[in-house]
Scaffold this motif. Structure first.
Motif, short mmCIF file in Angstrom:
data_model
loop_
_atom_site.label_atom_id
_atom_site.label_comp_id
_atom_site.label_asym_id
_atom_site.label_seq_id
_atom_site.Cartn_x
_atom_site.Cartn_y
_atom_site.Cartn_z
N ALA A 31 -0.35 115.47 26.94
CA ALA A 31 -1.79 115.66 26.75
C ALA A 31 -2.56 114.34 26.88
O ALA A 31 -2.07 113.28 26.49
N SER A 32 -3.75 114.41 27.42
CA SER A 32 -4.64 113.26 27.51
C SER A 32 -5.47 113.16 26.23
O SER A 32 -5.52 114.11 25.43
N ASN A 33 -6.13 112.02 26.03
CA ASN A 33 -7.00 111.87 24.87
C ASN A 33 -8.08 112.94 24.85
O ASN A 33 -8.42 113.50 23.80
N LYS A 34 -8.60 113.25 26.02
CA LYS A 34 -9.68 114.24 26.10
C LYS A 34 -9.19 115.63 25.69
O LYS A 34 -9.87 116.33 24.93
N SER A 35 -8.02 116.02 26.18
CA SER A 35 -7.51 117.34 25.82
C SER A 35 -7.09 117.40 24.35
O SER A 35 -7.24 118.43 23.69
N MET A 36 -6.57 116.28 23.81
CA MET A 36 -6.26 116.23 22.38
C MET A 36 -7.53 116.43 21.55
O MET A 36 -7.54 117.18 20.56
N ALA A 37 -8.58 115.73 21.93
CA ALA A 37 -9.85 115.83 21.21
C ALA A 37 -10.34 117.27 21.22
O ALA A 37 -10.80 117.79 20.18
N ARG A 38 -10.24 117.93 22.36
CA ARG A 38 -10.70 119.31 22.47
C ARG A 38 -9.84 120.24 21.60
O ARG A 38 -10.37 121.07 20.86
N ASP A 39 -8.54 120.09 21.67
CA ASP A 39 -7.65 120.98 20.93
C ASP A 39 -7.71 120.76 19.42
O ASP A 39 -7.54 121.70 18.64
N LEU A 40 -7.95 119.52 19.01
CA LEU A 40 -7.99 119.20 17.58
C LEU A 40 -9.39 119.21 16.99
O LEU A 40 -9.55 119.04 15.78
N GLY A 41 -10.40 119.38 17.83
CA GLY A 41 -11.78 119.42 17.36
C GLY A 41 -12.27 118.06 16.89
O GLY A 41 -13.05 117.96 15.94
N LEU A 42 -11.81 117.00 17.56
CA LEU A 42 -12.20 115.64 17.21
C LEU A 42 -12.83 114.96 18.41
O LEU A 42 -12.73 115.45 19.54
N SER A 43 -13.44 113.82 18.16
CA SER A 43 -14.02 113.07 19.26
C SER A 43 -12.92 112.26 19.95
O SER A 43 -11.92 111.89 19.32
N PRO A 44 -13.09 111.95 21.25
CA PRO A 44 -12.10 111.10 21.94
C PRO A 44 -11.92 109.76 21.25
O PRO A 44 -10.81 109.22 21.23
N ARG A 45 -12.98 109.22 20.69
CA ARG A 45 -12.88 107.94 19.99
C ARG A 45 -11.98 108.05 18.76
O ARG A 45 -11.15 107.17 18.50
N THR A 46 -12.10 109.16 18.01
CA THR A 46 -11.25 109.37 16.84
C THR A 46 -9.78 109.51 17.26
O THR A 46 -8.89 108.97 16.60
#
Length: 206
Positions: A156-171
């Motif tokens: 997974a990329s940072n962007k897809s992690m952020a989407r799946d976890l409901g977090l910002s890419p920065r977090t």
């Protein structure tokens, strides 16, 4: 012939244990005997080779390997049976046994089995040590950091992690940096390798 070894014989049959112990000592090695893995774990010898009966009506080799993993112990394990069956051999090797042989009846056969175990032991020991170190480091991660690591393993990329976890890419990036720091990983590939190695050890411990 290898140098003098301590051979830990695990077998529920007292007559067979005694026979194997006598043959081991006749081959120039030291023998210790145990009825099952519980006795072996209680003794927790620091070194040696384990020669264990894979009993279809009793304790199987995967039970012994799981007990070793739970207790953070490792010895090269040689599984044995009167007539090794293909499925049993595959299961034992997958669980971490070094070899699976017919129960030795002659000193020459036993010597060959022990020689093979010693040759194969060091690479497997190093693999086990890496897995345990990886597991210890991963246990230091927070729940979220471990989630990020597992998603990295899945590609997974940072962007897809952020989407799946409901977090910002920065977090996600912050969690990822902390995860890498705790693992002391030099790059993503090293972090992924640690998770894969530790997962294998966890599955074995059951």
């Amino acid at each position: 012939m290898v140098e003098r070894l301590t051979v830990h014989i695990v077998d529920p049959d007292s007559t067979r244990r005694a026979f194997l112990a006598r043959m081991t000592m006749a081959a120039g090695h030291h023998a210790e005997i145990y009825a099952d893995s519980g006795e072996l774990m209680a003794s927790a010898p620091p070194e040696g080779v384990v020669l264990a009966n894979d009993d279809p009506k009793g304790e199987r080799i995967d039970t012994l390997m799981s007990a070793m993993a739970r207790n953070s112990l490792w010895w090269p394990v040689i599984a044995m049976a009167e007539t090794p069956q293909t499925g049993d051999v595959v299961s034992a090797i997958k669980s971490g046994a070094i070899n699976y042989v017919p129960i030795p009846k002659k000193i020459e056969t036993l010597t060959g089995v022990l020689d093979h175990a010693v040759r194969e032991a060091e690479p497997q020991r190093q693999t086990q040590l890496r897995a345990r170190e990886a597991k210890q480091r991963i246990e230091q991660l927070s729940k979220r950091e471990h989630e990020v690591l597992c998603m990295l393993v899945d590609g997974a990329s940072n962007k897809s992690m952020a989407r799946d976890l409901g977090l910002s890419p920065r977090t996600i990036e912050i969690h990822r940096m902390r995860m890498m720091d705790k693992l002391r990983a030099g790059n993503v590939a090293e972090a992924v390798r640690m998770q894969i190695e530790a997962s294998g050890l966890t599955r074995l411990a059951g």
